[in-house]
Enzyme design. Sequence first.
Site, PDB file in Angstrom:
ATOM      1  N   GLY A 144       0.831  -1.188   0.000  1.00  0.00           N
ATOM      2  CA  GLY A 144       0.000   0.000   0.000  1.00  0.00           C
ATOM      3  C   GLY A 144       0.869   1.244   0.000  1.00  0.00           C
ATOM      4  N   CYS A 145       0.303   2.378  -0.429  1.00  0.00           N
ATOM      5  CA  CYS A 145       1.103   3.605  -0.560  1.00  0.00           C
ATOM      6  C   CYS A 145       1.586   4.118   0.794  1.00  0.00           C
ATOM      7  CB  CYS A 145       0.326   4.668  -1.319  1.00  0.00           C
ATOM      8  SG  CYS A 145      -1.323   5.012  -0.665  1.00  0.00           S
ATOM      9  N   TYR A 146       0.684   4.218   1.772  1.00  0.00           N
ATOM     10  CA  TYR A 146       1.115   4.611   3.114  1.00  0.00           C
ATOM     11  C   TYR A 146       2.080   3.573   3.688  1.00  0.00           C
ATOM     12  CZ  TYR A 146      -2.217   8.462   3.982  1.00  0.00           C
ATOM     13  OH  TYR A 146      -2.910   9.656   3.967  1.00  0.00           O
TER      14      TYR A 146
END
Length: 332
Positions: A144-146
């Site tokens: 995921g990006c975070y």
Amino acid sequence: MGIRVGVAGASGYAGGELLRLVAGHPEFELVAATAHSQAGAPVSVVHPQLAGLDLTLGATDAATLSDADLVFLALPHGQSGALAGQLPAGVKIVDLGADFRLADAAAWTRYYGGTHHGTWTYGLPELPGQRERIAASDRVANTGCYAATITLALAPLLAAGVAAPDDVVVVASSGTSGAGRAAKANLLASEVMGDLTPYKVGAHQHVPEIKQATGATSLSMTPVLAPMPRGILATVTAKALGGDPRAALLEAYADEPFVHVLPEGAWPHTGATAGSNSCHLQVTVDVDSGRIVVVSALDNLGKGAAGQAVQCANLMSGLPETAGLSVFGVTP
């Protein structure tokens, strides 16, 4: 003829970035791109930045994608599992959704709901031993990006024993593209510009993924929607246990092409990573609390999504890891 590539979910922001990267890749040949409501539309109409890419979006089904050697799934969470199960066994898959990231089915149910489809190789090459696992896999779950932003900042500190795993606090701001392309009132320019908005405070779905990837046992995360199209800036703090946190980061990333510990005194900012597959890091120790503070920045559509997926696909395909990817941002 190169490696034949298909992109499912190509009408979204991450899907569009995948199309851009695949189209410019020296070894990939883009043969299929699919969408749901926009199936039948030319790619250049849906993504004006891809003018000249002569391809029409097809239906999102196994038949459209089955001639590809490698498929990227850029679908909403919960939609990859069924489609992946219908693709031929010989097709390599990188899933940009969350469907196969978590090993704990209970964590999936708590944060996402629905059916837990299983666990694939985790797609963050910079973690110890993970590069080799990705290279040996036909199925990879992209980060995921975070999670990418925070894990790259935190994992080396916990591995080196310089930070406590049971007291991690994160405040992270993300651009609006991280929320996807669907029309939502809270993402209108009039609502976003000139404003900062926290959301999913204390219950963000990337928390179990970050804990799984880093070994953190307690992590409090406050995500913030920022008035910018792309980019993530995360401030990660943890209780210090002794040792040099900067040395831990420098040692972990000394040979990494896409992770850069900035010179002392220089702090990451999102614009510097825009359009790249790079993550920029800086670390200090707070003079008052004594806590370790790491600031991490990356492009949520690059190293946080499409760029990371291409990096994994390169490894899976026996190609140079950096093929088709830029280390440098495009600011201003």
